[in-house]
Design a protein around this motif. Structure first.
Motif, PDB file in Angstrom:
ATOM      1  N   LEU A  83       1.058  -1.352   0.185  1.00 16.63           N
ATOM      2  CA  LEU A  83      -0.238   0.386   0.233  1.00 16.63           C
ATOM      3  C   LEU A  83       0.810   1.004  -0.202  1.00 16.63           C
ATOM      4  O   LEU A  83       0.661   2.613  -0.818  1.00 16.63           O
ATOM      5  N   VAL A  84       1.810   0.781   0.653  1.00 20.52           N
ATOM      6  CA  VAL A  84       2.650   2.725   1.027  1.00 20.52           C
ATOM      7  C   VAL A  84       3.099   2.938  -0.867  1.00 20.52           C
ATOM      8  O   VAL A  84       3.899   3.687  -1.174  1.00 20.52           O
ATOM      9  N   HIS A  85       3.623   1.802  -0.895  1.00 20.14           N
ATOM     10  CA  HIS A  85       4.928   1.711  -2.119  1.00 20.14           C
ATOM     11  C   HIS A  85       5.165   1.198  -3.391  1.00 20.14           C
ATOM     12  O   HIS A  85       5.659   1.438  -4.589  1.00 20.14           O
ATOM     13  N   GLY A  86       3.258   0.721  -3.844  1.00 22.66           N
ATOM     14  CA  GLY A  86       3.050   0.346  -5.038  1.00 22.66           C
ATOM     15  C   GLY A  86       2.621   2.011  -6.383  1.00 22.66           C
ATOM     16  O   GLY A  86       2.926   2.950  -6.128  1.00 22.66           O
ATOM     17  N   ARG A  87       2.943   1.194  -7.277  1.00 22.12           N
ATOM     18  CA  ARG A  87       3.313   2.295  -8.504  1.00 22.12           C
ATOM     19  C   ARG A  87       1.952   2.643  -9.107  1.00 22.12           C
ATOM     20  O   ARG A  87       0.901   1.655  -8.853  1.00 22.12           O
TER      21      ARG A  87
ATOM     22  N   GLY B  42     -10.826  -3.514   1.271  1.00 20.39           N
ATOM     23  CA  GLY B  42     -11.137  -3.188   2.023  1.00 20.39           C
ATOM     24  C   GLY B  42      -9.954  -2.417   2.933  1.00 20.39           C
ATOM     25  O   GLY B  42      -9.617  -1.995   4.082  1.00 20.39           O
ATOM     26  N   PHE B  43      -8.854  -3.469   2.443  1.00 19.06           N
ATOM     27  CA  PHE B  43      -7.031  -2.947   3.186  1.00 19.06           C
ATOM     28  C   PHE B  43      -6.661  -1.086   3.190  1.00 19.06           C
ATOM     29  O   PHE B  43      -6.925  -0.699   2.312  1.00 19.06           O
ATOM     30  N   GLU B  44      -6.358  -0.830   4.412  1.00 16.65           N
ATOM     31  CA  GLU B  44      -5.607   0.737   4.168  1.00 16.65           C
ATOM     32  C   GLU B  44      -4.960   0.613   4.900  1.00 16.65           C
ATOM     33  O   GLU B  44      -4.935   0.685   6.241  1.00 16.65           O
ATOM     34  N   LEU B  45      -3.887   1.968   4.832  1.00 21.51           N
ATOM     35  CA  LEU B  45      -3.143   2.299   5.970  1.00 21.51           C
ATOM     36  C   LEU B  45      -3.546   2.484   7.290  1.00 21.51           C
ATOM     37  O   LEU B  45      -4.199   3.273   7.404  1.00 21.51           O
ATOM     38  N   ASP B  46      -3.092   2.284   8.704  1.00 23.55           N
ATOM     39  CA  ASP B  46      -3.781   1.750   9.845  1.00 23.55           C
ATOM     40  C   ASP B  46      -2.527   2.955  10.546  1.00 23.55           C
ATOM     41  O   ASP B  46      -0.814   2.265  11.084  1.00 23.55           O
ATOM     42  N   GLY B  47      -2.182   3.845  10.320  1.00 27.68           N
ATOM     43  CA  GLY B  47      -0.482   4.967  11.313  1.00 27.68           C
ATOM     44  C   GLY B  47      -1.009   4.988  12.858  1.00 27.68           C
ATOM     45  O   GLY B  47      -0.612   5.822  13.866  1.00 27.68           O
ATOM     46  N   ARG B  48      -1.727   4.400  13.658  1.00 26.73           N
ATOM     47  CA  ARG B  48      -2.127   4.639  14.747  1.00 26.73           C
ATOM     48  C   ARG B  48      -0.973   4.475  15.938  1.00 26.73           C
ATOM     49  O   ARG B  48      -0.934   4.693  17.092  1.00 26.73           O
TER      50      ARG B  48
END
Lengths: 239, 239
Positions: free
Chosen positions: B201-205, B218-224
């Motif tokens: 998710l972070v580095h995909g082009r 349904g996946f997303e980044l979670d920076g808690r």
């Protein structure tokens, strides 16, 4: 180039607590710091350790040439604040109110920030980062972190909270700074968790302190299952 | 250059089972394969997918230019055996007993091997590997693995069991092959475990399939907390 190396002297590497005692974590953290300093000096640069608490250079047992190139500053502010206080600022001629003058062609000296737990750092990997020409160059860590960066733009500031790699890309965009990402496994590998110790044993360089200390503590590679782990000889594990 | 891409078609990505259903794992594995093939073709090379079971090129939904450059072979042997059957061999003139003749100046064509789960692979990262001049060039993965390599030496053979990066260095030494290690975070990052999905998710082009499929699931980044994780929206997690 001036290279800032933030170091948490008081509570080093708490996420290694399942594998190492507090004294061992401190030993390994200082060994990794010594290895990072050696890589920076071998690449021809001058590191400044920015430590959260007083730290004796002697205690790092550096060789004389590395110690001679290294300075230590104590700063107990947050990582973000301590780093931002050391990033490039616009040069001014001393007159108030002229920070935005047309004298901005005098570019400030760049500043690099390299984390103290990048135990795999080599002069070659660091040089790829430090020689990047972009206003901001970032070596991302796993999980969206920022393991090392070089800042040449006087308005860029860091924010290490959360997905800092993505945040730093956004901050660079906001201040109009060009950005380059450095694709390095060695700089992406911060040693945070027990599984990361494998990388120190596999990729440590001749003369590195961290793999030597880990081996003295009884750690060795264990390849019995798929991805290789570490094992500790039993007579040491109960220390 | 001919680039072999081994693919486990039948039991893809079992170590993702805590995060993904079998059908989802298959979808993500095929999306990552499609992204790897695109990076190889964009770098100007011709991939051969070596699949453990029949695999329809159509099912990968590749764009026409990528499909035209890609071939598929089925080989149900072990990864090590399937790869070794495709590595360079000494050219001979067909006469028996002359494989060690002085005609060895005709170097065999090099062969690259790139794993199908290197979802972060880019043409630039691959080109750093594929343009290396050493007899054997290796991009190590985390945990001492071998994520990608190029072989130009006719006597080098792989052994993917255990700490294959260290084993491959030793095998190269034994056959007198020069060796280079490619320092790439993108090639070091194989997507094996749920935590690895963060990197996709972070580095995909732009245009990559794997991050698109993960976001659809349904996946997303979670920076808690500190190192960033992933979260899944609740209405999707129970599928």
């Amino acid at each position: 180039m001036r290279v800032v190396v933030p170091f948490a002297a008081e509570t080093p590497k708490t996420r290694l607590e399942s594998a190492l005692t507090p004294a061992e974590r401190s030993t390994v953290a200082r060994a990794m710091l010594a290895d990072v300093l050696r890589a920076i000096v071998d690449a021809g640069h001058e590191p400044t350790v920015v430590s959260t608490a007083p730290l004796a250079l002697d205690a790092l047992d550096l060789s004389s040439d590395i110690a001679a190139s290294t300075s230590i500053a104590v700063d107990n502010r947050s990582l973000t604040d301590a780093v931002n206080a050391r990033l490039p600022v616009l040069e001014t001629d001393g007159d108030e109110g002229e920070t935005e003058s047309d004298d901005a062609t005098a570019a400030p000296d760049p500043v690099a920030v390299v984390m103290a737990d990048l135990a795999l750092a080599t002069p070659d990997a660091l040089e790829r980062l430090l020689s990047a020409s972009a206003d901001v160059a970032i070596a991302p860590g796993r999980g969206g972190g920022t393991n090392a960066l070089v800042v040449r733009h006087p308005e860029f500031r860091v924010d290490y909270h959360g997905t800092s790699y993505l945040d730093h890309r956004e901050i660079a965009r906001e201040v109009g700074a060009t950005l380059e990402t450095i694709d390095s496994f060695r700089l992406a590998t911060d040693i945070d968790e027990p599984a990361d110790l494998v990388e120190v044993l596999v990729h440590g360089r001749e003369g590195d302190r961290a793999p030597a200390r880990l081996r003295e503590m009884g750690f060795e590679l264990d390849g019995r299952d798929g991805r290789v782990g570490i094992a500790r000889s039993e007579d040491r594990a109960t220390k």
